[in-house]
Design a protein around this motif. Structure first.
Motif, PDB file in Angstrom:
ATOM      1  N   ARG A 238      18.972 -49.958 -64.766  1.00 20.22           N
ATOM      2  CA  ARG A 238      17.850 -50.877 -64.568  1.00 20.22           C
ATOM      3  C   ARG A 238      16.621 -50.081 -64.159  1.00 20.22           C
ATOM      4  N   ARG A 239      15.601 -50.233 -64.961  1.00 16.35           N
ATOM      5  CA  ARG A 239      14.389 -49.431 -64.770  1.00 16.35           C
ATOM      6  C   ARG A 239      13.856 -49.509 -63.334  1.00 16.35           C
ATOM      7  N   ARG A 240      13.865 -50.733 -62.795  1.00 10.06           N
ATOM      8  CA  ARG A 240      13.273 -50.891 -61.455  1.00 10.06           C
ATOM      9  C   ARG A 240      14.152 -50.306 -60.357  1.00 10.06           C
ATOM     10  N   GLU A 241      15.464 -50.348 -60.560  1.00 12.10           N
ATOM     11  CA  GLU A 241      16.372 -49.917 -59.490  1.00 12.10           C
ATOM     12  C   GLU A 241      16.767 -48.448 -59.573  1.00 12.10           C
ATOM     13  N   MET A 242      16.695 -47.896 -60.788  1.00 17.45           N
ATOM     14  CA  MET A 242      17.275 -46.569 -61.001  1.00 17.45           C
ATOM     15  C   MET A 242      16.672 -45.485 -60.095  1.00 17.45           C
ATOM     16  N   PRO A 243      15.341 -45.375 -60.003  1.00 19.40           N
ATOM     17  CA  PRO A 243      14.798 -44.287 -59.176  1.00 19.40           C
ATOM     18  C   PRO A 243      15.277 -44.372 -57.721  1.00 19.40           C
ATOM     19  N   ARG A 244      15.330 -45.600 -57.193  1.00 18.11           N
ATOM     20  CA  ARG A 244      15.760 -45.742 -55.792  1.00 18.11           C
ATOM     21  C   ARG A 244      17.249 -45.404 -55.651  1.00 18.11           C
ATOM     22  N   ALA A 245      18.045 -45.850 -56.629  1.00 16.01           N
ATOM     23  CA  ALA A 245      19.488 -45.578 -56.565  1.00 16.01           C
ATOM     24  C   ALA A 245      19.749 -44.070 -56.585  1.00 16.01           C
ATOM     25  N   LEU A 246      19.019 -43.366 -57.443  1.00 13.93           N
ATOM     26  CA  LEU A 246      19.231 -41.912 -57.527  1.00 13.93           C
ATOM     27  C   LEU A 246      18.772 -41.229 -56.232  1.00 13.93           C
ATOM     28  N   ALA A 247      17.636 -41.683 -55.709  1.00 14.97           N
ATOM     29  CA  ALA A 247      17.141 -41.094 -54.452  1.00 14.97           C
ATOM     30  C   ALA A 247      18.152 -41.324 -53.333  1.00 14.97           C
ATOM     31  N   GLN A 248      18.787 -42.488 -53.353  1.00 17.82           N
ATOM     32  CA  GLN A 248      19.762 -42.793 -52.300  1.00 17.82           C
ATOM     33  C   GLN A 248      20.984 -41.869 -52.407  1.00 17.82           C
ATOM     34  N   VAL A 249      21.451 -41.671 -53.636  1.00 15.79           N
ATOM     35  CA  VAL A 249      22.600 -40.775 -53.839  1.00 15.79           C
ATOM     36  C   VAL A 249      22.245 -39.364 -53.359  1.00 15.79           C
ATOM     37  N   ILE A 250      21.049 -38.909 -53.717  1.00 13.48           N
ATOM     38  CA  ILE A 250      20.631 -37.554 -53.323  1.00 13.48           C
ATOM     39  C   ILE A 250      20.544 -37.438 -51.799  1.00 13.48           C
TER      40      ILE A 250
ATOM     41  N   SER B 171      12.513 -36.437 -54.022  1.00  9.73           N
ATOM     42  CA  SER B 171      13.779 -36.930 -53.465  1.00  9.73           C
ATOM     43  C   SER B 171      14.634 -35.769 -52.967  1.00  9.73           C
ATOM     44  N   LEU B 172      14.656 -34.688 -53.725  1.00 11.45           N
ATOM     45  CA  LEU B 172      15.472 -33.538 -53.328  1.00 11.45           C
ATOM     46  C   LEU B 172      14.906 -32.883 -52.060  1.00 11.45           C
ATOM     47  N   ARG B 173      13.589 -32.784 -51.990  1.00 12.79           N
ATOM     48  CA  ARG B 173      12.993 -32.178 -50.783  1.00 12.79           C
ATOM     49  C   ARG B 173      13.188 -33.083 -49.579  1.00 12.79           C
ATOM     50  N   GLU B 174      13.031 -34.385 -49.789  1.00 12.51           N
ATOM     51  CA  GLU B 174      13.191 -35.312 -48.662  1.00 12.51           C
ATOM     52  C   GLU B 174      14.623 -35.343 -48.144  1.00 12.51           C
ATOM     53  N   ALA B 175      15.571 -34.943 -49.005  1.00 12.10           N
ATOM     54  CA  ALA B 175      16.962 -34.873 -48.543  1.00 12.10           C
ATOM     55  C   ALA B 175      17.192 -33.628 -47.691  1.00 12.10           C
ATOM     56  N   GLY B 176      16.151 -32.806 -47.514  1.00  9.74           N
ATOM     57  CA  GLY B 176      16.233 -31.677 -46.592  1.00  9.74           C
ATOM     58  C   GLY B 176      16.505 -30.333 -47.253  1.00  9.74           C
ATOM     59  N   HIS B 177      16.460 -30.281 -48.594  1.00 16.99           N
ATOM     60  CA  HIS B 177      16.732 -28.996 -49.251  1.00 16.99           C
ATOM     61  C   HIS B 177      15.534 -28.059 -49.115  1.00 16.99           C
ATOM     62  N   GLU B 178      15.854 -26.822 -48.792  1.00 19.36           N
ATOM     63  CA  GLU B 178      14.803 -25.830 -48.531  1.00 19.36           C
ATOM     64  C   GLU B 178      14.020 -25.514 -49.809  1.00 19.36           C
ATOM     65  N   ASP B 179      14.735 -25.384 -50.910  1.00 16.78           N
ATOM     66  CA  ASP B 179      14.095 -24.929 -52.147  1.00 16.78           C
ATOM     67  C   ASP B 179      14.502 -25.840 -53.304  1.00 16.78           C
ATOM     68  N   VAL B 180      13.579 -26.073 -54.224  1.00 13.18           N
ATOM     69  CA  VAL B 180      13.876 -26.876 -55.412  1.00 13.18           C
ATOM     70  C   VAL B 180      13.322 -26.138 -56.623  1.00 13.18           C
ATOM     71  N   ALA B 181      14.142 -25.949 -57.647  1.00 18.03           N
ATOM     72  CA  ALA B 181      13.669 -25.292 -58.879  1.00 18.03           C
ATOM     73  C   ALA B 181      14.145 -26.086 -60.085  1.00 18.03           C
ATOM     74  N   VAL B 182      13.479 -25.878 -61.220  1.00 15.05           N
ATOM     75  CA  VAL B 182      13.844 -26.588 -62.446  1.00 15.05           C
ATOM     76  C   VAL B 182      14.025 -25.560 -63.573  1.00 15.05           C
ATOM     77  N   VAL B 183      15.133 -25.659 -64.280  1.00 15.79           N
ATOM     78  CA  VAL B 183      15.377 -24.797 -65.437  1.00 15.79           C
ATOM     79  C   VAL B 183      15.468 -25.697 -66.666  1.00 15.79           C
ATOM     80  N   GLY B 184      14.778 -25.326 -67.751  1.00 16.95           N
ATOM     81  CA  GLY B 184      14.778 -26.144 -68.972  1.00 16.95           C
ATOM     82  C   GLY B 184      15.589 -25.483 -70.085  1.00 16.95           C
ATOM     83  N   PHE B 185      16.335 -26.300 -70.816  1.00 22.01           N
ATOM     84  CA  PHE B 185      17.130 -25.809 -71.955  1.00 22.01           C
ATOM     85  C   PHE B 185      16.769 -26.647 -73.171  1.00 22.01           C
TER      86      PHE B 185
END
Ligand SMILES: C[S@@+](CC[C@H](N)C(=O)[O-])C[C@H]1O[C@@H](n2cnc3c(N)ncnc32)[C@H](O)[C@@H]1O
Length: 386
Positions: free
Chosen positions: A273-285, A311-325
């Protein structure tokens, strides 16, 4: 059959699956291993391909998903320790089931006559084999799949063998919202069971909503998240597998003969669900207690890259990086889009897209994962450019 009359071993897991990370598996494995993780969670495990790779690399893996068929796969490939299985007895039982004559039942009627997912001769053999698995190995309730006390350890392995065999002779593009107007050539092949290639080592299979599982599980070294990012529901896209594993003969509706409970809100997922998905994922993280979190992300998603990084930073992770394939899109996009009657409708979409893997955690572990991702063909993605 092999030269000695025993069923062939499965060379690889073959069920066709929307969003399957088949091409990314080596890179994901290398990235996870580079973090030094000894315990890992694959929270939206689907086919269990990624969880299998983690297990192969020596991690103790928990594989979790909301789908019943995924639980059967996880019990087979992740929770079962190959060293504890009597290979001869398994091969003999698979040979016995494979030799059963067809007995038309629910699958034949619903998926071969009312719809055309399988040729009727294969449908009747699926019916006969599934009944025999239940009679000889089931625990009464199909959902009480067998790793509890007294459960039959062969049960999920035989279910997996049957599901994979049925997948090899189906007549779809890999989703069960529709079947092909003309029979796929593979549908004429006789259904053949193979022995699944089990992996050595311990692991766990969990069926449940990712939000509950993330909250309930204890600390782990690494969590891998690969949620659905759009409205396509796995419960309806893979309703034939859901029914084959539950074996509950549900009332079916529409041309695709979907399970009647697909209309029940209880079978919906917040991740579709478009409206719920971002919050659900943030909650899991936020809830998952993992030192390193890896998230698969694609650029057709409802969540923006900055939102996910936040969301990843707010969960307390020191570093966040993105790798693209760079990756080829799912086969359905290449073949085209068909309505339930098998007629071509709509336009073929883009044929390539980029798969992104977010890595979050302590700086040194994120750095190691990113280096492994680059060695596996990925490129570091500056966040704002995605
Ligand atoms: C993109 S697929 C994962 C594919 C998997 N990584 C693979 O390679 O096979 C997303 C998975 O999320 C599962 N799912 C959907 N909603 C869920 C929920 N609320 N909780 C847990 N799993 C869910 C689906 O059943 C599906 O298997």
């Amino acid at each position: 059959m092999d030269g000695r009359g025993r069923p062939r071993r499965s060379g690889r897991l073959v069920i066709k699956y929307l969003g399957s990370k088949r091409a990314l598996v080596p890179a994901l494995g290398a990235m996870a291993a580079a973090t030094g993780a000894r315990t890992a969670l694959d929270l939206f495990t689907g086919t269990t391909r990624v969880a299998q790779e983690f297990k192969r690399l020596g991690m103790e893996v928990t594989a979790s998903d909301i789908a019943t068929y995924s639980e059967a796969l996880a019990r087979c490939y992740i929770a079962t320790d190959a060293r504890g299985v009597d290979g001869e007895a398994l091969a003999e039982e698979i040979a016995r089931l494979d030799a059963l004559p067809g007995t038309p039942g629910y699958v034949t009627r619903t998926f071969c006559e009312e719809a055309r997912y399988f040729q009727p001769a294969n449908g009747a053999r699926i019916d006969a084999i599934r009944d025999a698995i239940e009679a000889g190995h089931g625990g009464g309730s199909p959902l009480a799949c067998a790793d509890g006390p007294g459960g039959d350890p062969l049960y999920p392995i035989l279910l997996t063998s049957l599901m994979e065999a049925a997948d090899r002779v189906d007549s779809t593009t890999g989703q069960q919202m529709a079947y092909l107007k003309q029979w796929a050539p593979r549908a004429s092949n006789p259904l053949r069971l193979r022995v699944p290639q089990l992996l050595a080592g311990g692991g766990r299979a969990v069926r449940g909503d990712a939000r509950d599982v993330a909250r309930a599980l204890g600390p782990i070294d690494l969590a891998y998240l690969d949620p659905p990012y759009n409205q396509h529901r796995y419960f309806t896209n893979y309703h034939v597998w859901e029914t084959l594993i539950r074996w509950d003969a549900p009332p079916a509706y529409g041309v695709a003969r979907k399970r009647a409970d697909a209309r029940d809100p209880a079978t919906a997922s917040a991740f579709n669900r478009r409206r719920e998905m971002p919050r659900a994922l943030a909650q899991v993280i936020a809830d998952v207690r993992a030192e390193v979190v890896m998230v698969s992300y694609n650029d057709e998603s409802w969540v923006g890259v900055p939102g996910l990084a936040t969301s990843l930073r707010e969960a307390g992770h020191e570093d966040v990086a993105v790798v693209g394939f760079d990756s080829r899109r799912y086969v359905g996009a290449r073949i085209g889009i068909y309505n339930p009657a098998g007629e071509r409708v709509g336009r073929v979409g883009r044929l390539r897209n980029t798969e992104y893997v977010f890595v979050a955690g302590p700086g040194d572990r994120v750095g190691a994962a990113v280096a492994a991702g680059r060695a596996a063909g990925g490129e570091i993605v500056p966040e704002p450019a995605v």
